[in-house]
Design an enzyme around this catalytic site. Sequence first.
Site, PDB file in Angstrom:
ATOM      1  N   ARG A  49       0.822  -1.212   0.000  1.00 13.92           N
ATOM      2  CA  ARG A  49       0.000   0.000   0.000  1.00 13.92           C
ATOM      3  C   ARG A  49       0.854   1.260   0.000  1.00 13.92           C
ATOM      4  O   ARG A  49       0.377   2.347  -0.341  1.00 13.92           O
ATOM      5  CB  ARG A  49      -0.919   0.003   1.218  1.00 13.92           C
ATOM      6  CG  ARG A  49      -1.925  -1.138   1.254  1.00 13.92           C
ATOM      7  CD  ARG A  49      -2.577  -1.227   2.608  1.00 13.92           C
ATOM      8  NE  ARG A  49      -1.590  -1.514   3.658  1.00 13.92           N
ATOM      9  CZ  ARG A  49      -1.882  -1.586   4.953  1.00 13.92           C
ATOM     10  NH1 ARG A  49      -3.125  -1.384   5.364  1.00 13.92           N
ATOM     11  NH2 ARG A  49      -0.933  -1.859   5.843  1.00 13.92           N
ATOM     12  N   VAL A  88      19.315  14.997   3.881  1.00 13.71           N
ATOM     13  CA  VAL A  88      19.415  16.265   4.591  1.00 13.71           C
ATOM     14  C   VAL A  88      18.273  17.212   4.217  1.00 13.71           C
ATOM     15  O   VAL A  88      18.083  18.241   4.860  1.00 13.71           O
ATOM     16  CB  VAL A  88      20.792  16.911   4.320  1.00 13.71           C
ATOM     17  CG1 VAL A  88      20.887  17.405   2.891  1.00 13.71           C
ATOM     18  CG2 VAL A  88      21.089  18.024   5.306  1.00 13.71           C
ATOM     19  N   CYS A 142      10.047  22.913  -7.470  1.00 17.14           N
ATOM     20  CA  CYS A 142       8.614  22.599  -7.410  1.00 17.14           C
ATOM     21  C   CYS A 142       8.076  22.313  -6.013  1.00 17.14           C
ATOM     22  O   CYS A 142       7.053  22.868  -5.613  1.00 17.14           O
ATOM     23  CB  CYS A 142       8.309  21.407  -8.313  1.00 17.14           C
ATOM     24  SG  CYS A 142       8.632  21.716 -10.056  1.00 17.14           S
ATOM     25  N   PHE A 143       8.756  21.430  -5.281  1.00 20.86           N
ATOM     26  CA  PHE A 143       8.166  20.915  -4.048  1.00 20.86           C
ATOM     27  C   PHE A 143       7.719  22.025  -3.103  1.00 20.86           C
ATOM     28  O   PHE A 143       6.548  22.125  -2.729  1.00 20.86           O
ATOM     29  CB  PHE A 143       9.161  20.007  -3.328  1.00 20.86           C
ATOM     30  CG  PHE A 143       9.223  18.607  -3.875  1.00 20.86           C
ATOM     31  CD1 PHE A 143       8.316  18.167  -4.821  1.00 20.86           C
ATOM     32  CD2 PHE A 143      10.196  17.720  -3.446  1.00 20.86           C
ATOM     33  CE1 PHE A 143       8.373  16.879  -5.332  1.00 20.86           C
ATOM     34  CE2 PHE A 143      10.263  16.435  -3.949  1.00 20.86           C
ATOM     35  CZ  PHE A 143       9.351  16.002  -4.886  1.00 20.86           C
ATOM     36  N   LYS A 174      20.119  17.970  -6.336  1.00 24.20           N
ATOM     37  CA  LYS A 174      20.191  16.525  -6.495  1.00 24.20           C
ATOM     38  C   LYS A 174      21.294  16.228  -7.497  1.00 24.20           C
ATOM     39  O   LYS A 174      21.823  17.133  -8.154  1.00 24.20           O
ATOM     40  CB  LYS A 174      18.862  15.936  -6.976  1.00 24.20           C
ATOM     41  CG  LYS A 174      18.465  16.364  -8.378  1.00 24.20           C
ATOM     42  CD  LYS A 174      17.167  15.671  -8.816  1.00 24.20           C
ATOM     43  CE  LYS A 174      16.803  16.051 -10.248  1.00 24.20           C
ATOM     44  NZ  LYS A 174      15.567  15.356 -10.698  1.00 24.20           N
TER      45      LYS A 174
END
Length: 248
Positions: A35, A45, A51-52, A114
Amino acid sequence: MLAQRISSINALSAICEATGANIDEVAHAVGKDSRIGPQFLRASVGFGGSCFQKDILNLVYLSESLHLPEVGAYWRQVVEMNEYQKRRFTRRVVDALFKTITGKRIAILGFAFKADTGDTRESAAITLVKHFMEEKALITIYDPQVEHEQIWMDLTEVSPMYSLHQIKKQVSIATSALDACMDAEAVVIATEWKEFALLDWESVYENMSKPAFVFDGRLLLDQAKLTQIGFKVSTIGRGAEIPEGLMI
């Protein structure tokens, strides 16, 4: 929803560090539940990118505009947890380095939000460097893709009380990871670039001040191997031992 998952696993990473548990084991167990699934359950970290945070804060604004303060507070906590994770990681570095980093050399490996990008928008590394500057550390940054001009721009924007000239008194930019780590007391993994996992860590250790610390904020490195070399290693989401009184 993705940001929520990241903040959720990061919240659990704090519990793991406090109790001597391992966030990798917790994430694996949670991800086995069909699920939930295993995606975006890797502690770090903190999340970044364009965007987020923007989208979550838009959701907070929409909720409050619709007179749904509890809903807005719920989503705001996702962002607040992300900021807390960065502050907590910074404090862990300071505490490990004998409660002060004033005048100490810290290598920051990675500045992009990233790996495999030169994008620094909302990068956790920016906040880390800001906090380390406030603690009067001497910081050397290396990232294989981020342009130097972008780094200076980001640091000037996040620390408006400092001129670029003042920032450069505390911060320098290296052209390789090995150069960044030279004579450092601590290395911080801020971005999960593959090349950092493949570094000649024995050479890094030889050229660092002792004791030599590594703080892995991306669950990237082999902690056991680095410890065998001689490093004092602190990995996000992994506690050193179970505090007395918490044994069951």
